[in-house]
Design an enzyme around this catalytic site. Structure first.
Site, PDB file in Angstrom:
ATOM      1  N   GLY A   1       8.479   4.112   5.584  1.00 30.75           N
ATOM      2  CA  GLY A   1       7.416   3.318   6.205  1.00 30.75           C
ATOM      3  C   GLY A   1       7.289   3.538   7.697  1.00 30.75           C
ATOM      4  CD  GLU A   2       9.220   0.434   9.712  1.00 27.54           C
ATOM      5  OE1 GLU A   2       8.894   0.200   8.537  1.00 27.54           O
ATOM      6  OE2 GLU A   2       8.841  -0.266  10.646  1.00 27.54           O
TER       7      GLU A   2
ATOM      8  CB  THR B   1      11.310   3.330  -1.224  1.00 24.85           C
ATOM      9  OG1 THR B   1       9.888   3.164  -1.180  1.00 24.85           O
ATOM     10  CG2 THR B   1      11.671   4.388  -2.244  1.00 24.85           C
TER      11      THR B   1
ATOM     12  CE  LYS C   1      18.725  10.051   4.603  1.00 26.06           C
ATOM     13  NZ  LYS C   1      18.901  10.909   5.791  1.00 26.06           N
ATOM     14  N   GLY C   2      14.006   5.267   3.301  1.00 23.37           N
ATOM     15  CA  GLY C   2      12.671   4.696   3.478  1.00 23.37           C
ATOM     16  C   GLY C   2      11.778   5.566   4.351  1.00 23.37           C
TER      17      GLY C   2
ATOM     18  CB  SER D   1      11.598   2.315   6.337  1.00 24.31           C
ATOM     19  OG  SER D   1      10.714   2.564   7.388  1.00 24.31           O
TER      20      SER D   1
ATOM     21  N   GLY E   1       2.887   1.935  -2.351  1.00 21.66           N
ATOM     22  CA  GLY E   1       3.012   2.425  -3.725  1.00 21.66           C
ATOM     23  C   GLY E   1       4.222   1.882  -4.464  1.00 21.66           C
TER      24      GLY E   1
ATOM     25  N   GLY F   1       0.832  -1.198   0.000  1.00 24.05           N
ATOM     26  CA  GLY F   1       0.000   0.000   0.000  1.00 24.05           C
ATOM     27  C   GLY F   1       0.866   1.247   0.000  1.00 24.05           C
TER      28      GLY F   1
END
Lengths: 750, 209
Positions: A706-707, A520, A703-704, A517, A479, A477
């Site tokens: 998510g978190e 990406t 960088k990621g 994370s 992307g 989710g």
């Protein structure tokens, strides 16, 4: 410990190790080119949006195959018991039942532990069959509350003591630091167990073809499911294929292979037919993971000018029959401090095992550390933001380690404070006026999220000009499909909708689990690498056609053209004809240059209103400033931030697994009594991205994300409540009873 | 914490649902096979359960007439997903707590997991699959894409159906009305703020049209 339980733990460990990034390999990469991107960094709508909004996107839950059986699992109703007998004969003889498996002998250690399984023609028959399995239990003493499990003489959960050392860390000399300090300050903070509750419950379908197994799974980690299945079933990984379709959320509870997935494979083997096991909401509550508790004491030795001299942290964390979370990373890293000591202990209880939960450890550790900084600032008479700035670092391990490759936290403070109107805060905590008191709070964030070296992706170009972007990654989710299309299109001068994205299949090139994370910063550089190689090849073909040097060719607007004379061009689809057959370009996420620390940073600013009569907290507004290197797609990045904040507000105010101590059973294993935030609870959210490109982290400088937006929010909300009412609750969820109790205590004290 | 109660629906309250358990037989008796053309369900699929307990119902799903024999215990959600293979409607909690299975019944939103299929007799059911006209998306669907009003997308069918129902009753809702109108749906990815934006945008584009 059962065989596959062991594998779950391995994969959880792997998750954390991957999230941190492996040791740098030393090979330097060149910094990302200073170039203007057309699509990268913009607001790009998702390439699969139409499938989602029309209900045509297929989730694992939506799949059914010819002759497919329904699998169901019988689970222990008791927190601690001995199975002394099991009779499956009646279930076996029920018409429509095709297989019954005994899964457990001896002791069960938590409510929801697997005991037996059935496969039947349909769901109702399977349910009926479960009811016909007769299990005789001898009840054993249980302990479900961590505080009780720590006490002498409490029932023992495993073969060893309930309290085990989890983590320790030392730098400098904390005792010396405390001796030098002018002020010693100590506080204790507590967080509850959260349940992930993805909207799509766990579901797996297993199908055998001779000695080959295909599994469709709602998972964040197709390769780790494959490898976990191989170990559990004792078959080569090469004979297993795992496919993940669209999936309805994970947040960590779909990392690693699940026990029920192994059972589905066993039932499918037994019956020779495909078997689907869909977990219920109750099963999702009991036995596929949760965020461990924390009970964290922070003690600081400080100079009057606000400089931290010494930090000590002790944590008791409980993850049921599994491990607790290491929560000390933010405290070890984020603020300048020469002397640090950490002791963390895990406490076992008779409840379902923990699982990584969006920013495991950092969420709990940040709640403690950032609440502590807020209270310390008040003690010292500091603006809380000034105290954080006073102890700002440019290298990790509290300015004792290696430099951060990039760090935009100072900018996050600056822009965030301006956007929330930081000057409006009550200068003294408790300065909120009237019966509904308002306050502002801040909290800082650090996370890893550099991605995983060795991640693979392919770009395949067909002679007809169509293009595939392929990687064995997952889209939860966030992307993933859209950024793969965006980067490929950007590099080849096409549009995102021109790219056919293929993910979620272990027959595709390897990519890591989608957690920590890392999707990406792992997959984006790999697909960029593949697309660059494809572009180079196409340029060389165009160079011949246009009779100029390949280095003078550029791609754009579905053409290849001479940079010096853009009139001279050839259509993308013309050049690809020259390929004659499909051409595959392999990309890889390269190494991280050694000698630097790679972290993401952020700061959340929350404004709350506390009703001092009802104890109800309303979060009015959150400004979230994040530094994650280059933002690939602002549209999906904003959604990540909005979602992280909503979840963090939810955890701060509502969410708590409640277990009855007498029976050892969870009393809120559903979405009504376990209370995730609804649309009524969502605040106004202002996402801000500090657009700096990390110069060496990868070929896109990204960088990621998510978190990060999940990490500081609960602390920011608690700090805002403190600013409003003058008492820090030091515990989440901050339910009205706790608010009223705290207000009462304050009044009594004054 | 006492939270604002989830949206109460005028027509299909829990009370009505319970009452319906006892009172639906009269309605189903009126159904005739003549209404059911074209049939979406083959006779062979109907032969698996004991006939004695089944009721014959006819209703339209996304404009197509359906004739089915359903067991009294079958929910509309089960019929849609498992028998009609309309899997756009999602099963999330299966007990009326999250709105993931919301469909429109005569243009009213209902939780299809709590709605017994035989009570749909004679009604018009609209699912997420029936919202677009061919490849032309409903304005709410388009707004969900434009505003990125989802992450994993699993709750989106329910949210979109609730949003369509909200806008048909209240074409220009305020932010507070949007929040209240969607309070019966859960988005665990937490994308509510984006969902409000989408509903507001859809409201605007529908009023312009």
């Amino acid at each position: 410990m059962k065989k596959h339980e062991k594998y779950l733990e391995d994969s959880d460990l792997a998750y954390l190790e991957l999230a941190k990034g492996k040791e740098p390999q030393g090979k330097e990469i060149s910094p990302p080119e200073k170039q203007e991107f057309k699509i990268i960094g913009q607001y790009t709508p998702r390439v699969d949006g139409k499938l989602i909004v029309t209900g045509r996107a297929k989730y694992t839950q939506d799949l059914s195959f010819k002759d497919m059986l329904c699998g169901k699992i019988l689970r222990s109703p008791y927190a601690s018991a001995e199975i002394i007998g099991m009779d499956i004969s009646q279930a076996e003889s029920l018409p429509g039942v095709k297989a019954v498996l005994k899964l457990k002998e001896g002791r069960v250690k938590y409510e929801g532990e697997q005991v037996a399984a059935v496969a039947a023609d349909d769901e109702k028959t399977a349910e009926e069959a479960l009811g016909l399995i007769r299990v005789d239990y001898k009840l054993l003493p249980h302990v479900v509350a961590p505080e009780k499990a720590m006490a002498e003489g409490s029932p023992q959960v495993h073969d060893s003591a309930n309290v085990q050392k989890l983590n320790e860390y030392n730098r400098g000399d904390v005792d010396k630091g405390f001796a030098e300090a002018e002020i010693i300050f100590e506080r204790t903070y507590k967080t509850a167990v959260e349940i992930h509750h993805p909207v799509e419950t766990h579901v797996s379908i297993a199908q055998w073809d001779e000695d080959r197994l295909t599994v469709w799974d709602s998972t964040q980690a197709i390769f780790s499911v494959r490898d976990g299945l191989a170990r559990a079933l004792g078959i080569p990984a090469s004979r297993i294929r795992v496919i993940k379709m669209y999936m309805g959320g994970g947040f960590g509870c779909k990392l690693g292979v699940n026990e029920h997935t192994i059972v589905a494979a066993q039932l499918a083997k037994e019956t020779g037919r495909p078997v689907k096991i869909t977990l219920s909401r109750k099963e999702n509550s009991l036995c596929v993971g949760n965020r461990p508790t924390s009970l964290i004491t922070v003690k600081a030795g400080v100079k009057k000018d606000g400089a931290l001299i010494s930090l000590f942290m002790k944590n008791y964390t409980s993850g049921g029959v599994g491990r607790g979370d290491r929560c000390s990373e933010p405290l070890i890293d984020i603020y300048k401090c020469p002397n640090v000591k950490v002791e963390e202990f895990t406490v076992f209880t008779n409840t379902g095992a923990s699982r990584p939960t969006r920013a495991p450890g950092h969420v709990q550790g940040t709640f403690a550390l950032e609440g502590f900084m807020e209270e310390l600032a008040n003690e010292l008479g500091f603006d809380p933001l000034d105290l954080r700035r006073k102890n700002y670092t440019s290298s990790n391990r509290g300015e004792t380690g290696i430099p951060y490759s990039s760090k935009g936290l100072d900018k996050c403070y600056e822009l965030g404070a301006s956007a929330i109107g930081w000057a409006r805060r009550n200068k003294k905590p408790g300065g909120g006026q009237g019966k509904k008191k308002r306050g502002l709070g801040v909290a800082s964030q650090i996370w890893w999220g550099a991605g995983v070296q060795g991640t693979l992706a392919d770009v395949k170009i067909h002679p007809d000009g169509s293009v595939e972007a392929i990687s064995g990654t997952q889209d939860l989710g966030g992307g993933t499909r859209t950024f793969m299309a965006t980067i490929t299109a950007e590099t080849l001068g096409l549009e995102p909708q021109d790219i056919t994205v293929k993910i979620g299949d272990t027959t595709y090139p390897w990519a890591p689990s989608s957690g920590g994370s890392q999707t990406t910063p792992s997959v984006a550089p790999a697909i960029r690498d593949a697309a660059m190689k494809a572009a180079e090849h196409l340029k060389s073909l165009a160079a011949k056609k246009l009779n100029v040097a390949a280095s003078d060719i550029a791609l754009g607007n579905k053409n290849l053209f001479d940079k010096n004379n853009p009139e001279r061009s050839v259509a993308f689809q013309e050049i690809t004809k020259e390929l004659r057959r499909e051409a595959v370009f392999h990309g890889e996420r390269g190494d991280l240059p050694a000698g630097f620390a790679y972290n993401s940073f952020g700061a959340h600013f929350a404004e709350v209103e506390v009703d001092t009569e009802t104890g109800q907290i309303k979060v009015l507004k959150v400004v979230a400033a994040h530094e994650i290197g280059r933002v690939i797609n602002k549209q999906t990045a904003e959604s990540q931030v909005v979602g992280g904040i909503t979840q963090g507000v939810s955890a701060a105010l509502f969410e708590e697994r409640v277990i009855d101590e007498n029976t050892g059973k969870m009393v809120n294993p559903n979405l009504q009594n376990y209370k995730p935030a609804t649309s009524m609870d969502s605040p106004e959210i202002v996402p801000i991205f500090i657009d700096i490109v990390d110069p060496r982290i990868n070929n896109l400088g990204t960088k990621g994300l998510g978190e990060p937006p999940r990490i500081p929010i609960s602390a920011a909300v608690a700090n805002a409540v403190y600013n409003a009412i003058g008492v820090h609750l030091r515990e989440i969820p901050m339910t009205p009873d706790k608010v009223l109790k705290a207000l009462g205590t304050k009044e009594t004290a004054s | 914490m006492e939270k604002t109660p989830r949206k109460k629906r005028k027509t299909y309250t829990r009370r009505a649902f319970l009452k319906g358990l006892g009172g639906g037989a009269a309605g189903t008796a009126l159904a005739t096979r003549l209404l059911g053309q074209p049939l979406l369900t083959s006779q062979s699929e109907l032969s698996t359960a004991p006939v004695s307990s089944k009721k014959t119902v006819t209703f339209t799903v996304n404009g197509k007439k359906v004739l089915l024999e359903v067991e009294p215990r079958e929910t509309l959600l089960e019929v849609l997903r498992e028998r009609l293979k309309l899997t756009g409607t999602k099963k999330t909690c299966d007990r009326g707590e999250c709105g993931g299975c919301t469909v429109l019944l005569d243009n009213q939103p209902v939780y299809s997991c709590l709605f017994l299929a035989y009570r749909a007799d004679g009604k018009q059911v609209t699912t997420i699959e029936g919202l677009a006209e061919g490849e032309k998306l409903h304005p709410v669907q388009q707004a969900f894409i434009d505003k990125d009003a989802y992450q994993c997308g699993f709750c989106s069918p329910g949210f979109i159906m609730s949003s369509v129902a909200l806008l048909s009753k209240n074409p220009a809702p305020s932010l507070a009305e949007i929040k209240a109108g969607l309070s019966g749906n859960l988005c665990r990815c937490g994308n509510y703020a984006k969902i409000y934006e989408a509903v507001a945008a859809a409201s605007q584009s529908m009023r312009k049209a």
